[in-house]
Structure formats: structure tokens, C-alpha cells
Design an enzyme around this catalytic site. Sequence first.
Site, mmCIF file in Angstrom:
data_model
loop_
_atom_site.group_PDB
_atom_site.id
_atom_site.type_symbol
_atom_site.label_atom_id
_atom_site.label_comp_id
_atom_site.label_asym_id
_atom_site.label_seq_id
_atom_site.Cartn_x
_atom_site.Cartn_y
_atom_site.Cartn_z
ATOM 1 N N THR A 125 15.809 12.440 2.757
ATOM 2 C CA THR A 125 14.885 13.125 1.860
ATOM 3 C C THR A 125 15.214 12.864 0.402
ATOM 4 O O THR A 125 16.370 12.642 0.031
ATOM 5 C CB THR A 125 14.935 14.647 2.109
ATOM 6 O OG1 THR A 125 14.192 15.332 1.087
ATOM 7 C CG2 THR A 125 16.368 15.161 2.070
ATOM 8 N N GLU A 127 15.285 15.052 -1.719
ATOM 9 C CA GLU A 127 16.075 16.184 -2.198
ATOM 10 C C GLU A 127 17.546 15.807 -2.367
ATOM 11 O O GLU A 127 18.304 16.522 -3.024
ATOM 12 C CB GLU A 127 15.950 17.370 -1.240
ATOM 13 C CG GLU A 127 14.578 18.010 -1.212
ATOM 14 C CD GLU A 127 14.284 18.871 -2.435
ATOM 15 O OE1 GLU A 127 15.252 19.367 -3.049
ATOM 16 O OE2 GLU A 127 13.104 19.011 -2.780
ATOM 17 N N TYR A 155 19.954 22.703 2.222
ATOM 18 C CA TYR A 155 19.189 21.713 2.976
ATOM 19 C C TYR A 155 19.561 20.304 2.536
ATOM 20 O O TYR A 155 19.825 19.422 3.355
ATOM 21 C CB TYR A 155 17.693 21.956 2.764
ATOM 22 C CG TYR A 155 16.810 20.810 3.178
ATOM 23 C CD1 TYR A 155 16.624 20.497 4.528
ATOM 24 C CD2 TYR A 155 16.152 20.033 2.227
ATOM 25 C CE1 TYR A 155 15.808 19.437 4.907
ATOM 26 C CE2 TYR A 155 15.339 18.977 2.598
ATOM 27 C CZ TYR A 155 15.174 18.683 3.937
ATOM 28 O OH TYR A 155 14.380 17.624 4.305
ATOM 29 N N LYS A 159 21.347 17.263 4.626
ATOM 30 C CA LYS A 159 20.696 15.957 4.738
ATOM 31 C C LYS A 159 21.597 14.834 4.212
ATOM 32 O O LYS A 159 21.598 13.720 4.741
ATOM 33 C CB LYS A 159 19.371 15.968 3.980
ATOM 34 C CG LYS A 159 18.217 16.578 4.746
ATOM 35 C CD LYS A 159 17.765 15.675 5.892
ATOM 36 C CE LYS A 159 16.493 16.157 6.537
ATOM 37 N NZ LYS A 159 16.050 15.263 7.637
ATOM 38 N N HIS A 185 5.969 14.239 1.368
ATOM 39 C CA HIS A 185 4.785 13.740 2.066
ATOM 40 C C HIS A 185 4.113 14.909 2.774
ATOM 41 O O HIS A 185 4.741 15.657 3.497
ATOM 42 C CB HIS A 185 5.137 12.614 3.037
ATOM 43 C CG HIS A 185 6.320 12.879 3.906
ATOM 44 N ND1 HIS A 185 7.613 12.971 3.427
ATOM 45 C CD2 HIS A 185 6.415 13.084 5.243
ATOM 46 C CE1 HIS A 185 8.442 13.214 4.419
ATOM 47 N NE2 HIS A 185 7.736 13.300 5.526
#
Length: 405
Positions: A125, A127, A155, A159, A185
Site C-alpha cells: 500500500t 500508506e 495498518y 503492511k 483504488h
Amino acid sequence: MKKALIFGITGQDGSYLAEMLLEKGYEVTGVTRRVSVNTTERISHILHKINIVEGDITDGFNVMRIIEDFKPDEVYSLAAQSHVGTSFSQPNLTWDVTAGGVLNILEAIRHSDRCFDMRFYQASTSELFGKNYDETENGEKFQNEKTQFMPQSPYAVAKMAAHNMVRIYREGYGMHASSGILFNHESERRGEDFVTRKITKWIGGFIGFKEALRREYNLKIFKTEFSEDKIVFKCGVTNQVLSSYPKLRLGNLDASRDWGHAKDYVRAMWMMLQRTDPDDYVIATGEAHTIREFLDAAFCKIDILDWSHCVVIDPEFYRPAEVEYLRGDRTKATDILGWEPEISFKELAFRMVDHDVKTQRLQRSNLQKISTNSSKTRQVHMSDVQEKGKESLAQCPPYNEVEFG
């Protein structure tokens, strides 16, 4: 016939990926957790074409058994606790699923006697970048595969661990394991707690509410007033209060994101696994838009040019640590994979609004009568709002099915 195993098939990306793989002639197996409610709504139209198996990626033995039983050629790791806000309130769960689950899949593949016959995709991601970005000579901000990670949420930390684990297993064990660093997305199938879908679902509910109100009272013209947290509807003739609708509550509207359509992004996932050499790729449109700009596009679709009276800024929806700017540089993916997005930012917003308006039209809104002694509110006619922006409105596609009073 190639076999694909999708962890997280019931999610937005999993459903689009399953559709695409079926079109390419794959045998598709999806892994879902055992829950007491139906979670297959996004894949209900293809359930008869795919295999579904119950499983939990936090259970390493269960993951290993599934991989051994179905013997996939391609494994897609899409399952995660993927809501950033939730990760602050449930960090342990986020870590166990988002980081630990990926490790369980990698270990299951590594110990399989078909290890080198399988190809693995991990959904990373944007992020991961957090507040970090690089700049062009002209001062334009961007993130690519070389930009340093600086996660700003539990999160993103989980990841990042999963992303690095994929790299370690690729380099250390020779596994065909790739990660797609996917920027935001969205789609008509986006979860309703994500800001884009929250906006378009509110719009759908608002349109459905007005149409139900019009049918209930057989009126064509309303007067519209805006209180602090409600939109109040009155009869255009008698000035009688008819009902009200809660305003859309949002947080930071100035955060910039690189938004694309999930249908484009799952195509990139598949393309990564068709390469001889595994690698990591940034998947993005290359355009940054603020949440305000998404509101502009979404409300434009229903001919509302000034949405400010419909929105309340609520500090409850601010993140403890905000990521202000994300814009991906997809050069590597374009040059090596030949991937480019096909659905524009504006088309994305329009598709989502269309979907939620049509969905809400199937559900008659419940009218909530409010007492006529409501607190005084500032009266603003929707026709006045539209009159201010006729010139801009000409650039918006007509939404002919909706009549505004």
C-alpha cells in the site's frame, strides 16, 4: 488450465480479480473466513463459477492445508484489516491479520513441494510512505519504489512488515514473490467506511430521500434550509416543515490522494505474476486529488455545485497521525509491465455516484417527521445554489433522472 488461489476474494479487489481471472480461463478458488453473516455479496454473480473454501490466514496450519489441497499456480494475498482508522483502535488484530497472515502464506508456499511452481502476489500500500516523498527538479512531489518508507499508522506498519517479508523470501529462498505498492483504488464495490464510498453513498441516500419525500407529499418544489447538522425540507407553498436529512460528516478534506479504479489495479496484479522475474511495483495514476476535489466531482454528477452546506467537518474523523500527500510514479510499471490506468478520476467518481443512486432508488427512504418548532435555520434555496454556477454546470454531464426542487 491455470489455478489461482485468492485470499480475500470477498473484498473489493478480490471480486474484480476473480472476474478477470475467470475471463482468462483460470480455475479460481477463494478463501473466506467463517462468519455468521453473508459476506459474498460482491461475488454473488460468479459464485457458481468459483470454488469457495473456509479459512483463516492467521492460522498457519489451515493456510498450509489449503495450499496443499488446491495446488495453485498463482496465490494472491489480498486479505487484510485494511481500514487505517480501525487500525488505531484495533492494532493487535491489524498486525495479526495484515502482517502475520502474509507470513503464514509465505511459509506455506516455502514448505510446499511445489514451492518453485507457485507465484505469489502481495497487496502492499501507498500508506507505507507516510509523510515521505521525493521531488522532481520542478518541485513536484511523488513516491516511487525508491522512496523511503515512513508509516503513520498501525495498518501501515503491519503492511511494511509484510512487504519486507516478501522481499526476504524472494531473495532468501528464491521464491517468485512480488508486491504491488497500490495507491488508493476505489470502485462501486468499495467498503462503506472508506471516505470515497461514504461520500457517494450519502449522495445516493440523499437523492433517494428527496424522491421519497416528493412521492409522499406529491410535491415538485421544496424549500431547503440548512441547520448545523441537518438539511431541512419545507413545502414550497405553505412553508410547512416536511422532514430533514442528516448532513455528511467528514474529517480532513485537504488530504491529497492518488485515486484510481480497482478494476485497473487488479490487472496490474496479474501482470506482475506473468513476468519471469518477480519484483515490486508502484501502481498509481500519477495524479493527486484532495478529498474536496472528490466532493466536487461527486456532487457535480447530481448537479450540486456548492456542496459546503451538505457537509459537516467532524474532528472525530481526523486520524491521530495524518498522511497529507500521496502521488505515485508508475514509470516502472508502465515501462516493464506495460500497465496504464484506463479509468479517470472523474469517471471513477461518476461511476460510484451512479451506482449508489441506483441502489438507493431500490430502497424507499424512511421519512422522519420533525416538529414545526425546530430551531431557526438559515434558508438557502437549492435553485440559488445552482444559479450561481450555471457556467460551471455546463461542463458537468446532465443527471436527467433527478429532478431538483
